[in-house]
Design a protein around this motif. Structure first.
Motif, PDB file in Angstrom:
ATOM      1  N   PRO A  55       0.819  -1.230   0.000  1.00  0.00           N
ATOM      2  CA  PRO A  55       0.000   0.000   0.000  1.00  0.00           C
ATOM      3  C   PRO A  55       0.841   1.262   0.000  1.00  0.00           C
ATOM      4  O   PRO A  55       0.373   2.317  -0.422  1.00  0.00           O
ATOM      5  CB  PRO A  55      -0.827  -0.143   1.277  1.00  0.00           C
ATOM      6  CG  PRO A  55      -0.016  -1.034   2.164  1.00  0.00           C
ATOM      7  CD  PRO A  55       0.686  -1.996   1.251  1.00  0.00           C
ATOM      8  N   ASP A  56       2.083   1.190   0.494  1.00  0.00           N
ATOM      9  CA  ASP A  56       2.910   2.383   0.538  1.00  0.00           C
ATOM     10  C   ASP A  56       3.434   2.798  -0.830  1.00  0.00           C
ATOM     11  O   ASP A  56       3.910   3.922  -1.001  1.00  0.00           O
ATOM     12  CB  ASP A  56       4.091   2.153   1.490  1.00  0.00           C
ATOM     13  CG  ASP A  56       4.904   0.913   1.117  1.00  0.00           C
ATOM     14  OD1 ASP A  56       4.296  -0.057   0.623  1.00  0.00           O
ATOM     15  OD2 ASP A  56       6.128   0.921   1.324  1.00  0.00           O
ATOM     16  N   ARG A  57       3.357   1.901  -1.816  1.00  0.00           N
ATOM     17  CA  ARG A  57       3.840   2.225  -3.155  1.00  0.00           C
ATOM     18  C   ARG A  57       2.761   2.815  -4.049  1.00  0.00           C
ATOM     19  O   ARG A  57       3.044   3.195  -5.181  1.00  0.00           O
ATOM     20  CB  ARG A  57       4.407   0.968  -3.825  1.00  0.00           C
ATOM     21  CG  ARG A  57       5.559   0.344  -3.038  1.00  0.00           C
ATOM     22  CD  ARG A  57       6.127  -0.858  -3.772  1.00  0.00           C
ATOM     23  NE  ARG A  57       7.174  -1.523  -2.997  1.00  0.00           N
ATOM     24  CZ  ARG A  57       7.836  -2.615  -3.400  1.00  0.00           C
ATOM     25  NH1 ARG A  57       7.536  -3.155  -4.568  1.00  0.00           N
ATOM     26  NH2 ARG A  57       8.757  -3.152  -2.637  1.00  0.00           N
ATOM     27  N   ILE A  58       1.531   2.861  -3.573  1.00  0.00           N
ATOM     28  CA  ILE A  58       0.444   3.438  -4.361  1.00  0.00           C
ATOM     29  C   ILE A  58       0.498   4.949  -4.180  1.00  0.00           C
ATOM     30  O   ILE A  58       0.206   5.471  -3.111  1.00  0.00           O
ATOM     31  CB  ILE A  58      -0.926   2.877  -3.930  1.00  0.00           C
ATOM     32  CG1 ILE A  58      -0.885   1.336  -3.928  1.00  0.00           C
ATOM     33  CG2 ILE A  58      -2.018   3.385  -4.848  1.00  0.00           C
ATOM     34  CD1 ILE A  58      -0.556   0.730  -5.259  1.00  0.00           C
ATOM     35  N   GLN A  59       0.906   5.666  -5.218  1.00  0.00           N
ATOM     36  CA  GLN A  59       1.108   7.101  -5.124  1.00  0.00           C
ATOM     37  C   GLN A  59      -0.154   7.899  -5.416  1.00  0.00           C
ATOM     38  O   GLN A  59      -0.310   9.009  -4.913  1.00  0.00           O
ATOM     39  CB  GLN A  59       2.215   7.535  -6.099  1.00  0.00           C
ATOM     40  CG  GLN A  59       3.544   6.861  -5.843  1.00  0.00           C
ATOM     41  CD  GLN A  59       4.156   7.239  -4.497  1.00  0.00           C
ATOM     42  OE1 GLN A  59       3.904   8.332  -3.992  1.00  0.00           O
ATOM     43  NE2 GLN A  59       4.943   6.365  -3.917  1.00  0.00           N
ATOM     44  N   TYR A  60      -1.065   7.348  -6.228  1.00  0.00           N
ATOM     45  CA  TYR A  60      -2.232   8.113  -6.651  1.00  0.00           C
ATOM     46  C   TYR A  60      -3.492   7.287  -6.463  1.00  0.00           C
ATOM     47  O   TYR A  60      -3.467   6.052  -6.432  1.00  0.00           O
ATOM     48  CB  TYR A  60      -2.120   8.538  -8.121  1.00  0.00           C
ATOM     49  CG  TYR A  60      -0.967   9.460  -8.399  1.00  0.00           C
ATOM     50  CD1 TYR A  60      -1.065  10.822  -8.132  1.00  0.00           C
ATOM     51  CD2 TYR A  60       0.230   8.975  -8.918  1.00  0.00           C
ATOM     52  CE1 TYR A  60      -0.006  11.668  -8.385  1.00  0.00           C
ATOM     53  CE2 TYR A  60       1.293   9.819  -9.162  1.00  0.00           C
ATOM     54  CZ  TYR A  60       1.173  11.160  -8.900  1.00  0.00           C
ATOM     55  OH  TYR A  60       2.206  11.998  -9.128  1.00  0.00           O
ATOM     56  N   SER A  61      -4.588   7.996  -6.360  1.00  0.00           N
ATOM     57  CA  SER A  61      -5.915   7.401  -6.305  1.00  0.00           C
ATOM     58  C   SER A  61      -6.804   8.137  -7.288  1.00  0.00           C
ATOM     59  O   SER A  61      -6.442   9.200  -7.811  1.00  0.00           O
ATOM     60  CB  SER A  61      -6.486   7.476  -4.882  1.00  0.00           C
ATOM     61  OG  SER A  61      -7.839   7.114  -4.870  1.00  0.00           O
ATOM     62  N   VAL A  62      -7.967   7.555  -7.550  1.00  0.00           N
ATOM     63  CA  VAL A  62      -8.893   8.223  -8.463  1.00  0.00           C
ATOM     64  C   VAL A  62      -9.353   9.559  -7.902  1.00  0.00           C
ATOM     65  O   VAL A  62      -9.819  10.424  -8.643  1.00  0.00           O
ATOM     66  CB  VAL A  62     -10.101   7.314  -8.745  1.00  0.00           C
ATOM     67  CG1 VAL A  62      -9.703   6.096  -9.536  1.00  0.00           C
ATOM     68  CG2 VAL A  62     -10.788   6.895  -7.451  1.00  0.00           C
ATOM     69  N   LEU A  63      -9.236   9.758  -6.581  1.00  0.00           N
ATOM     70  CA  LEU A  63      -9.623  11.039  -5.978  1.00  0.00           C
ATOM     71  C   LEU A  63      -8.627  12.141  -6.289  1.00  0.00           C
ATOM     72  O   LEU A  63      -8.923  13.319  -6.084  1.00  0.00           O
ATOM     73  CB  LEU A  63      -9.760  10.878  -4.457  1.00  0.00           C
ATOM     74  CG  LEU A  63     -10.843   9.912  -3.980  1.00  0.00           C
ATOM     75  CD1 LEU A  63     -10.840   9.837  -2.471  1.00  0.00           C
ATOM     76  CD2 LEU A  63     -12.208  10.332  -4.488  1.00  0.00           C
ATOM     77  N   ASN A  64      -7.419  11.773  -6.786  1.00  0.00           N
ATOM     78  CA  ASN A  64      -6.433  12.779  -7.138  1.00  0.00           C
ATOM     79  C   ASN A  64      -6.728  13.446  -8.480  1.00  0.00           C
ATOM     80  O   ASN A  64      -6.072  14.411  -8.844  1.00  0.00           O
ATOM     81  CB  ASN A  64      -5.028  12.164  -7.168  1.00  0.00           C
ATOM     82  CG  ASN A  64      -4.585  11.673  -5.808  1.00  0.00           C
ATOM     83  OD1 ASN A  64      -4.550  10.482  -5.556  1.00  0.00           O
ATOM     84  ND2 ASN A  64      -4.275  12.596  -4.911  1.00  0.00           N
ATOM     85  N   PHE A  65      -7.682  12.921  -9.212  1.00  0.00           N
ATOM     86  CA  PHE A  65      -7.974  13.440 -10.540  1.00  0.00           C
ATOM     87  C   PHE A  65      -9.415  13.933 -10.569  1.00  0.00           C
ATOM     88  O   PHE A  65     -10.304  13.372  -9.932  1.00  0.00           O
ATOM     89  CB  PHE A  65      -7.780  12.356 -11.608  1.00  0.00           C
ATOM     90  CG  PHE A  65      -6.411  11.726 -11.578  1.00  0.00           C
ATOM     91  CD1 PHE A  65      -5.355  12.302 -12.252  1.00  0.00           C
ATOM     92  CD2 PHE A  65      -6.184  10.567 -10.844  1.00  0.00           C
ATOM     93  CE1 PHE A  65      -4.100  11.734 -12.216  1.00  0.00           C
ATOM     94  CE2 PHE A  65      -4.933   9.990 -10.812  1.00  0.00           C
ATOM     95  CZ  PHE A  65      -3.873  10.583 -11.498  1.00  0.00           C
ATOM     96  N   ASP A  66      -9.628  14.986 -11.339  1.00  0.00           N
ATOM     97  CA  ASP A  66     -10.989  15.499 -11.490  1.00  0.00           C
ATOM     98  C   ASP A  66     -11.878  14.502 -12.206  1.00  0.00           C
ATOM     99  O   ASP A  66     -13.044  14.319 -11.884  1.00  0.00           O
ATOM    100  CB  ASP A  66     -10.971  16.831 -12.254  1.00  0.00           C
ATOM    101  CG  ASP A  66     -10.239  17.913 -11.459  1.00  0.00           C
ATOM    102  OD1 ASP A  66     -10.181  17.779 -10.217  1.00  0.00           O
ATOM    103  OD2 ASP A  66      -9.735  18.860 -12.068  1.00  0.00           O
ATOM    104  N   ALA A  67     -11.347  13.836 -13.224  1.00  0.00           N
ATOM    105  CA  ALA A  67     -12.106  12.837 -13.972  1.00  0.00           C
ATOM    106  C   ALA A  67     -11.120  11.952 -14.709  1.00  0.00           C
ATOM    107  O   ALA A  67     -10.014  12.375 -15.073  1.00  0.00           O
ATOM    108  CB  ALA A  67     -13.076  13.491 -14.956  1.00  0.00           C
ATOM    109  N   LEU A  68     -11.471  10.704 -14.902  1.00  0.00           N
ATOM    110  CA  LEU A  68     -10.652   9.770 -15.642  1.00  0.00           C
ATOM    111  C   LEU A  68     -10.940   9.912 -17.136  1.00  0.00           C
ATOM    112  O   LEU A  68     -12.092  10.087 -17.534  1.00  0.00           O
ATOM    113  CB  LEU A  68     -10.933   8.330 -15.197  1.00  0.00           C
ATOM    114  CG  LEU A  68     -10.563   8.017 -13.754  1.00  0.00           C
ATOM    115  CD1 LEU A  68     -10.899   6.581 -13.440  1.00  0.00           C
ATOM    116  CD2 LEU A  68      -9.096   8.260 -13.505  1.00  0.00           C
ATOM    117  N   PRO A  69      -9.910   9.845 -17.985  1.00  0.00           N
ATOM    118  CA  PRO A  69     -10.155   9.943 -19.425  1.00  0.00           C
ATOM    119  C   PRO A  69     -10.976   8.750 -19.906  1.00  0.00           C
ATOM    120  O   PRO A  69     -10.638   7.602 -19.663  1.00  0.00           O
ATOM    121  CB  PRO A  69      -8.738   9.931 -20.021  1.00  0.00           C
ATOM    122  CG  PRO A  69      -7.885   9.326 -18.964  1.00  0.00           C
ATOM    123  CD  PRO A  69      -8.513   9.676 -17.653  1.00  0.00           C
TER     124      PRO A  69
END
Length: 522
Positions: free
Chosen positions: A199-213
């Motif tokens: 879990p410590d290697r996961i740098q990003y989540s979907v909450l870090n982006f306004d919307a997924l392409p």
């Protein structure tokens, strides 16, 4: 087992062919358009076809139906002549015609009843002229690890699985999307295992982006545009299930930390005139104010504390004034330190200055005992400081903090700035207003949070010039009844052999206060 009879073509196939007027009664008598549900079951249920489509001995299969229809060279359409012959042969069959799957007239069936479909052929003419820049080849296992929250399996169900052993299939699973779904499930399991193990290697989540392409397919656009039930199924109060946008901000580190404690407490005594032991009615007011401003950055520490204690009580036996000043203390304590070679130790320089704000008189007298800057005590030294901050692992809110300052080289300065105050009372020669002593100082400050509502504060100061000693030992026990009310017990024990001795206590001095009232911390 005999080969299955061909299923009669659907109604639109017959209407597309020219039929003579004399054959109209044949179509109406022998060709019955089956129900759509029954036709669907006949197409999808192989076991049902085997049971229902067994030919009667009185009827034989036309010879042209015994051979499968071949494709043209480009595999795009049936041979027109063969289709016409088959339809004509169907018109000559008696009224007991048995329906078959139209695909049986195109493909063979395997022994297990599934259709033998032709191999897939790619049309390479469509990609002529393309380069590597026009395409993107990727494996979903090697995409960036972004946590999407999908931890549950795709086929999760709370119902018992259905028995599919007797269910027939028209197309083999390897010719459908089953392999692609199996691979997608495998990718999801691999990513889920990676989420749980690292879990410590996961740098990003979907909450870090306004919307997924995402690109909508034409089918989604059509269903979104032409949906007659959208307004019917729309609720009166619509709640969006989309994840709210999270504004990512950068929080700067805070080096200055401020805190404080404020207390206003009262004490009252009443005695009747005929009280057997006698007594004096009195009302006491106690105020305790503390402000702390501490600075910490890497190895540097700078702590500042400003304290003010005031005790006022009425004096009915004093003929000159209606109230008197009890405890009046204003004190500043600061220490500057840099971390040393051992954990918890630092090179330190500290200073303490204390005096009072109001005038204090003897009872029934106009003799001034003390006033602002009369006296003034200043102590400064250089040495080492030890800091300990330990929280209990068993009892919640229990915490022990200890600051120990050792100054081998220390200066102690006493000053009386009011001519009406006797300097001899404070160990200063009569012809002088101040005195400076050089020696050593030890300061110990303890703050012990016994529980969330009980706190013990202790302060010990010891100075010696190797000829005389001045020491103070202050203790305060604060018992909070709620977030706003508390009871405080304060005891101050002082020793000073540089002042005239008392007939009973000699060089010892005692101050004790018990009060109840408001208390606020921040």
């Amino acid at each position: 087992m005999k080969r299955l009879l061909p299923l009669i073509l659907t109604l639109f196939a017959y209407t597309a062919l020219p039929v003579k007027a004399g054959a109209t009664h044949i179509l109406s008598a022998s060709l019955q358009v089956p129900d759509s549900l029954e036709l669907f079951r006949d197409i999808t249920d192989i076991s049902r076809q085997i049971e229902k489509q067994t030919l009667s001995p009185d009827h034989s299969q036309p010879e042209d139906l015994q051979q499968p229809v071949t494709f043209s060279q480009d595999n795009n359409k049936l041979l027109q002549d063969t289709s016409v012959v088959r339809i004509k042969s169907l018109l000559q069959v008696s009224d007991s015609v048995v329906y078959r799957n139209p695909l049986d007239s195109i493909y063979f069936r395997k022994k297990n009843g599934t259709l033998r479909l032709p191999a897939r052929h790619s049309n390479f003419e469509k990609i002529e002229g393309l380069t590597f820049r026009d395409t993107l080849f990727y494996n979903s296992l090697f995409l960036p690890m972004i946590f999407n929250g999908k931890m549950l399996p795709r086929d999760l169900s709370f119902y018992p699985p259905k028995d599919k052993t007797l269910t027939g299939s028209l197309i083999p699973p390897d010719k459908t999307f089953a392999p692609d779904l199996t691979h997608a499930d495998f990718v999801q399991r691999v990513r889920k295992d990676y989420y749980m193990k690292y879990p410590d290697r996961i740098q990003y989540s979907v909450l870090n982006f306004d919307a997924l392409p995402r690109v909508k397919s034409s089918d989604e656009v059509v269903r979104e545009t032409f949906n007659p039930f959208k307004e019917l199924l729309k609720s009166e109060t619509a709640y969006s299930l989309a994840a709210p946008g999270v504004e990512v901000t950068t929080i700067d580190r805070k080096y200055w930390v401020r805190s404080g404690e404020h207390s206003f407490q009262f004490a009252q005594n009443y005695f009747s005139d005929n009280w057997h032991k006698g007594g004096t009615n009195n009302l006491n007011f106690n105020s305790y104010q503390v402000l702390r401003v501490n600075y910490t950055r890497e190895k540097v520490r700078f702590n500042n504390t400003l304290e003010w204690r005031l005790s006022v009580f009425n004096a009915p036996e004093d003929t000159l004034r209606s109230y008197r000043i009890g405890n009046d203390l204003i004190r500043y304590y600061g220490d500057f330190g840099v971390d040393a070679f051992l954990k918890g130790w630092s090179y330190s320089m500290n200073m303490e200055a204390k005096s009072q704000l109001f005038n204090s008189y003897a009872p029934n007298s106009k003799v001034l005992r003390s006033a602002f800057l009369a006296p003034l005590y200043v102590n400064a030294g250089v040495g080492l400081k030890f800091n300990l901050d330990k929280r209990s692992e068993k009892v919640r809110h229990r915490r022990f903090k200890w600051d120990l300052s050792i100054a081998p080289i220390s200066l102690n300065y006493k000053y009386v700035g009011n001519d009406q105050v006797s300097v001899k009372r404070y160990g200063i020669p009569e012809e002088r207003r101040s005195v400076l002593d050089v020696g050593s100082t030890i300061t110990s400050i303890i703050k012990y949070d016994i529980t969330r509502y009980i706190t013990w504060d202790s302060r010990l100061t010891y100075f010696t010039s190797y000829e005389k000693v001045m020491s103070e030992f202050e203790n305060s026990l604060n018992m909070a009844l709620s977030n706003a009310f508390s009871t405080r017990i304060y005891v101050n024990l002082r020793y000073d052999d540089d002042v005239p001795p008392d007939p009973h206590l000699k060089y010892w001095q005692i101050n004790q206060t018990l009060s109840f009232g408001l208390n606020y911390k921040w």
